[in-house]
Write an enzyme that holds these catalytic residues in place. Structure first.
Site, short mmCIF file in Angstrom:
data_model
loop_
_atom_site.label_atom_id
_atom_site.label_comp_id
_atom_site.label_asym_id
_atom_site.label_seq_id
_atom_site.Cartn_x
_atom_site.Cartn_y
_atom_site.Cartn_z
N ASP A 10 -8.05 3.85 9.31
CA ASP A 10 -7.55 3.50 8.21
C ASP A 10 -8.83 3.82 6.94
OD1 ASP A 10 -5.40 1.69 7.23
OD2 ASP A 10 -5.69 0.93 9.28
N ARG B 53 -9.93 -8.28 9.99
CA ARG B 53 -9.70 -9.38 9.04
C ARG B 53 -10.57 -10.53 9.05
NH1 ARG B 53 -3.68 -7.90 8.81
NH2 ARG B 53 -3.58 -6.24 7.09
N ARG C 47 0.96 -1.15 0.13
CA ARG C 47 -0.09 0.01 0.07
C ARG C 47 0.82 1.01 0.16
NH1 ARG C 47 -2.84 -1.52 3.72
NH2 ARG C 47 -4.90 -2.04 2.67
N TYR C 48 2.03 1.18 0.65
CA TYR C 48 2.68 2.54 0.77
C TYR C 48 4.20 2.14 0.11
CZ TYR C 48 -0.30 3.82 4.46
OH TYR C 48 -1.26 3.96 5.39
N ASP D 155 -12.35 -0.64 12.53
CA ASP D 155 -12.66 -0.47 11.19
C ASP D 155 -14.10 -0.74 10.84
OD1 ASP D 155 -10.10 0.43 10.23
OD2 ASP D 155 -9.45 -1.48 11.04
N CYS E 243 -12.27 -8.12 14.90
CA CYS E 243 -11.33 -8.14 13.99
C CYS E 243 -11.48 -7.50 12.44
CB CYS E 243 -10.56 -9.72 13.75
SG CYS E 243 -9.39 -9.72 12.53
N CYS F 275 -4.59 -17.28 14.20
CA CYS F 275 -4.35 -16.48 15.33
C CYS F 275 -4.52 -17.68 16.65
CB CYS F 275 -5.11 -15.39 15.46
SG CYS F 275 -5.22 -14.07 14.53
N LYS G 171 -3.81 5.19 6.02
CA LYS G 171 -3.97 5.75 7.34
C LYS G 171 -3.99 7.24 7.35
CE LYS G 171 -2.18 1.85 9.92
NZ LYS G 171 -1.69 0.84 8.63
N ARG H 110 7.49 0.12 2.15
CA ARG H 110 6.97 -1.01 3.24
C ARG H 110 5.96 -1.96 2.45
NH1 ARG H 110 5.65 3.51 4.80
NH2 ARG H 110 3.80 4.24 6.02
N CYS I 109 -10.28 -12.08 17.88
CA CYS I 109 -10.93 -10.78 18.50
C CYS I 109 -12.19 -10.38 17.71
CB CYS I 109 -9.90 -9.51 18.10
SG CYS I 109 -8.45 -9.66 18.84
#
Length: 350
Positions: free
Chosen positions: A311, A113, A91-92, A274, A111, A104, A318, A95, A108
């Site tokens: 985001d 995702r 995205r950037y 999100d 989450c 995981c 961000k 990085r 959560c």
């Protein structure tokens, strides 16, 4: 009594006293759609006498997850639109994310995702997919940092982590490797000498971003696991999500940020939640979030100040959304608001 293994089904949630029998049907429906796992360390943290326990709220499925709203998205931050090869999000310019695994140790309930992780999610990269992902990093000299996320990369064995780090270590233009994880909090015993050794590569700086949202998560065991990483030369920063019913209180946020700093973890990001499906009961307004973040000014040390970010939906990156404390006035003057809410004039050219 200490739990012996992770809780992964609606039936086990009821048996553990985490879900009332009357709620079992709804929780079963949630569990059939979204992954469930509560590690022993987290199960032991939950106060079963508190119907509003902030730890339970993060990890125990709730019928509210079945309520979807029009603005919610399966991929709320647009990972898919910036994925040139499987497992990479670019995205950037300098990085990339490397999503080697979509599993995981805990799941959560908020989450972003949640449509991608878990036993029914995207799984672990195949050897061929991992080869292609690392080749992409090697062929793009602008990539200065790789962020291992997913899923939680620290669920991988030390052997597999070490192999990934060895391959990343051979890429000259790559200088920083960052891991995003909950493991020191939810499975602190996993952070042993073998895992720590696997996170290092010659010539690369390793960072670990620890996800925790409530000060009770920073148990003595979690702090000790973090100390093992830090004492080994790994830099730690924090990331938290601002969640209704968990940490939407200035005193709780202040205690959380102090707990990070006491553990030698620099507060980094405080995420606005999100637009993930079925997470509306966690979301508060941006205005409410701005007031909470503003309340930290003057309340806690500058070391304890996170950056409040959003985001942008659709994969646009961000944005810092902290409330502005300075406003332009006529004649080149400014009005500045201090941490008590008082306004002060600032002269032009000052």
């Amino acid at each position: 009594m200490t739990a012996q293994r992770s809780i992964r089904t609606a039936r086990e949630l009821v048996d553990a006293g985490l879900v009332a029998p009357t709620d079992e049907e709804a929780v079963f429906r949630v569990a059939s759609r979204y992954a469930v796992s509560i590690s022993p360390a987290i199960a032991d943290l939950i106060d079963r006498q508190d119907q509003d326990d902030p730890i339970a709220r993060q990890f125990v499925p709730n019928a509210a997850e079945l309520t979807l709203t029009p603005e919610e998205r399966a991929d709320p931050i647009g990972d898919g639109s910036h994925s040139p090869v499987t497992g990479i999000v670019h995205r950037y310019p300098d990085r990339v994310l490397l999503k080697a695994v979509h599993v995981c140790p805990v799941y959560c309930r908020f989450c972003f995702r949640r449509e991608m992780v878990g036993p029914q999610g995207l799984g672990t990269l195949t050897p061929a997919e991992l080869d292609a992902a690392i080749a992409y990093i090697a062929h793009h000299s602008e990539i200065w940092e790789v962020i291992l996320t997913g899923g939680d990369p620290l669920v991988l064995s030390p052997r597999r982590l070490g192999e990934i780090m060895e391959r990343l270590g051979a890429i000259e233009h790559l200088k920083i490797v960052r891991f995003h994880t909950r493991v020191p909090v939810v499975e602190p015993e996993r952070v042993d000498a073998a895992l720590i050794a696997a996170l290092k590569a010659s010539g690369k700086a390793t960072y670990v971003a620890l996800h925790a949202n409530h000060p009770r998560e920073l148990t003595p065991e979690a702090r000790a696991a973090s100390a093992r990483l830090i004492d080994a030369g790994i830099v730690m920063v924090s990331q938290s999500v601002l969640l209704k019913g968990v940490n939407d209180d200035a005193n709780v946020l202040a205690e959380l940020m102090r707990a990070f700093v006491e553990t030698r973890i620099k507060p980094y990001y405080l995420h606005h939640p999100d637009l993930a499906p079925g997470t509306g009961h966690f979301r508060l307004s941006i205005e409410e979030g701005q007031k909470l973040v503003a309340a930290l000014r003057g309340r806690v040390s500058g070391l304890c100040q996170p950056t409040y970010i959003l985001d942008i939906p659709g994969g646009h990156g961000k944005a810092v959304i902290s409330a502005s404390t300075i406003a332009a006035e006529g004649g080149g003057c400014y009005t500045i608001t201090d941490f008590r809410g008082n306004e002060h004039a600032y002269p032009p050219g000052g």
